[in-house]
Write a protein that holds these residues in place. Sequence first.
Motif, PDB file in Angstrom:
ATOM      1  N   PRO A  21      35.419  -1.171   3.427  1.00  0.00           N
ATOM      2  CA  PRO A  21      34.397  -0.478   2.674  1.00  0.00           C
ATOM      3  C   PRO A  21      33.411  -1.430   2.033  1.00  0.00           C
ATOM      4  O   PRO A  21      33.792  -2.449   1.473  1.00  0.00           O
ATOM      5  CB  PRO A  21      35.195   0.272   1.603  1.00  0.00           C
ATOM      6  CG  PRO A  21      36.490  -0.432   1.502  1.00  0.00           C
ATOM      7  CD  PRO A  21      36.756  -0.992   2.857  1.00  0.00           C
ATOM      8  N   ALA A  24      29.231   2.551  -1.970  1.00  0.00           N
ATOM      9  CA  ALA A  24      29.822   3.595  -2.796  1.00  0.00           C
ATOM     10  C   ALA A  24      30.289   4.786  -1.972  1.00  0.00           C
ATOM     11  O   ALA A  24      31.180   5.516  -2.378  1.00  0.00           O
ATOM     12  CB  ALA A  24      28.822   4.039  -3.858  1.00  0.00           C
ATOM     13  N   ASP A  26      31.743   4.688   1.003  1.00  0.00           N
ATOM     14  CA  ASP A  26      32.924   4.388   1.811  1.00  0.00           C
ATOM     15  C   ASP A  26      34.201   4.719   1.041  1.00  0.00           C
ATOM     16  O   ASP A  26      34.233   4.721  -0.188  1.00  0.00           O
ATOM     17  CB  ASP A  26      32.941   2.911   2.200  1.00  0.00           C
ATOM     18  CG  ASP A  26      31.764   2.535   3.083  1.00  0.00           C
ATOM     19  OD1 ASP A  26      31.370   3.368   3.909  1.00  0.00           O
ATOM     20  OD2 ASP A  26      31.246   1.419   2.910  1.00  0.00           O
ATOM     21  N   LEU A  28      37.719   4.137  -0.687  1.00  0.00           N
ATOM     22  CA  LEU A  28      38.355   3.039  -1.407  1.00  0.00           C
ATOM     23  C   LEU A  28      39.763   2.905  -0.851  1.00  0.00           C
ATOM     24  O   LEU A  28      40.650   3.701  -1.159  1.00  0.00           O
ATOM     25  CB  LEU A  28      38.384   3.351  -2.901  1.00  0.00           C
ATOM     26  CG  LEU A  28      38.860   2.247  -3.841  1.00  0.00           C
ATOM     27  CD1 LEU A  28      37.828   1.127  -3.903  1.00  0.00           C
ATOM     28  CD2 LEU A  28      39.110   2.807  -5.230  1.00  0.00           C
ATOM     29  N   ARG A  67      33.677   7.083  -4.681  1.00  0.00           N
ATOM     30  CA  ARG A  67      34.345   6.716  -3.438  1.00  0.00           C
ATOM     31  C   ARG A  67      35.704   7.406  -3.343  1.00  0.00           C
ATOM     32  O   ARG A  67      36.510   7.349  -4.276  1.00  0.00           O
ATOM     33  CB  ARG A  67      34.534   5.202  -3.354  1.00  0.00           C
ATOM     34  CG  ARG A  67      33.225   4.434  -3.296  1.00  0.00           C
ATOM     35  CD  ARG A  67      33.452   2.941  -3.378  1.00  0.00           C
ATOM     36  NE  ARG A  67      34.227   2.440  -2.238  1.00  0.00           N
ATOM     37  CZ  ARG A  67      34.516   1.154  -2.077  1.00  0.00           C
ATOM     38  NH1 ARG A  67      34.095   0.241  -2.959  1.00  0.00           N
ATOM     39  NH2 ARG A  67      35.217   0.762  -1.027  1.00  0.00           N
ATOM     40  N   ARG A  68      35.946   8.044  -2.231  1.00  0.00           N
ATOM     41  CA  ARG A  68      37.214   8.707  -1.991  1.00  0.00           C
ATOM     42  C   ARG A  68      38.339   7.669  -1.911  1.00  0.00           C
ATOM     43  O   ARG A  68      38.185   6.603  -1.315  1.00  0.00           O
ATOM     44  CB  ARG A  68      37.147   9.484  -0.678  1.00  0.00           C
ATOM     45  CG  ARG A  68      38.468  10.144  -0.285  1.00  0.00           C
ATOM     46  CD  ARG A  68      38.349  10.905   1.020  1.00  0.00           C
ATOM     47  NE  ARG A  68      39.643  11.419   1.429  1.00  0.00           N
ATOM     48  CZ  ARG A  68      40.196  12.526   0.937  1.00  0.00           C
ATOM     49  NH1 ARG A  68      39.530  13.231   0.031  1.00  0.00           N
ATOM     50  NH2 ARG A  68      41.379  12.932   1.333  1.00  0.00           N
TER      51      ARG A  68
END
Length: 389
Positions: A21, A24, A26, A28, A67-68
Motif C-alpha cells: 500500500p 490512503a 490502499d 492497510l 484505509r481499510r
Amino acid sequence: MYLRTRLTVVVVTLVCLAAGPTSAGDALRIGVSIALSGRYAAFGRMYADGLRLWEREENAKGGILGRRVDLIVHDDGGEPDRAVEIYRGMLSSKRFDFVFGPYSSLVSKAVVPLLEKYRYPTMMPMASCENVWEGRPRYVFGLTTPERRCTRAIFAIMAGCGIDRLVILVDESLLRLGSPRDAEKWAGRLGLRILLLELLDKRKIVDQLRRAHQTGAQALLVWGYLDDAATVRRALDDIGWTPKIFFSQVAPSLEEYGRVLGRQADYSLGCCGWDPEIGRFYPGGIEFVKAFSQEYGCAPSYQAANGYAAGVILSQAILRAGNTDREKIREILASLDIVTLIGRYGVDEEGVQIRQRPIIYQWQNGRRRVIWPKSFSNASLQFPPETRP
C-alpha cells in the motif's frame, strides 16, 4: 507502440502492487503468525478472534485514516522456527504496513531479531516473560502483565497468610526464558523460602511431587501452561498431597481450566490481567464482551481481549501520527499512556509493560473468583479444608 505502452503500464502496476500500500485508498495490510494448531491452538484461536473482531469494527467505521484494514493471519503451530520463517517472509516482502507479535513468550522471543532488523514497531500481546526484551529491542512493545509482577503478587499473598515454605516447578520452555523472574529476590524480601526450584517432569510427576511434599512445603507453584497445571493438579490427588496454596501462573485464570479439571480445579490460584468481569471496570470492556459473544458464541478470554486491545492501541498510534510512518509509530508506542479495555497501557524504556495490574484468581465451588487486588475482588482467599487448623 500502443502494445508496448500497455505492457509498460501493466508492469508498473504489478510492481506497485507488489510493493504494498502506498496511498490512503490502499488497504492497510497487517500480518500476524499465531498458533492456530498444536499445543496452544485453543488460546491462539482466541487471540486471532480478538484481532479479527477489531479488524471488522475498524472497517465498519471506515478503516484507519481512510484505509481499510486487511489482517492476514498465518498459522505457525506454536513452533518458533516456523514463526521465524513466516515473519521473515512478511517483513522482507515489504507488502505489510505492520505486524502483531505471535502467541507465547517463547515464539515471540524468536521473532524479535527480525522485527529489529526490519524496524517494524510491533505490539506483543501474548508475551509476558521479560526475557523477550533481552538486549533492549527498540521496536517491541509489551501489552500484558510481566511475570515478575505476578510473582511479586502471589508471594505477597502467601507472606500475608503466614505461608513461608514453597516449591516451584517450571516448564522447560519457560525455564529457558528465565522463568520465574525475580523469584529468589521477592522470596528473600518477603521472608519466604524456596525449598525446591526445578524443571517440571510430567513423565515422572508422581515421584517429583512426592519429593516436593517431603520438603515440608506449604505451597506448590507451577510455571507452565494449561496441560502442565492440569497434570500436576491431578497428580496431587494421586499422591494425597493437598498444599495450602496451589498456584499456576496463568492456567487457573482460564475458564478452560475448570472445564478440564471439574471440581479438582477448586482452590487453585492463577494470575492474569483481564477477564470479562474485570473488563467492566475499563472503557469499552462491556461493549467488547457483548460484541465478541455475539460474534463467536462464547465469552472472550484474556487472549482475545489482548488481541483486540493491541489493535486499538496500534490504531490510536497511527491516528496520532497522522500517517503510517513506522518510525513515528515506534516513538508514539514507546511514550503512549492510555487506558484500554484491558487496563492502562504504558511501557518502560525497554518496551516492557508496566501499567497493567495483575489479577489473582481462585477457583471456588466450581467458579473462578477474583481475590486480589481488593479493588477488583469478589471473593476472599480460601484454603482447602484438609489444610485448615
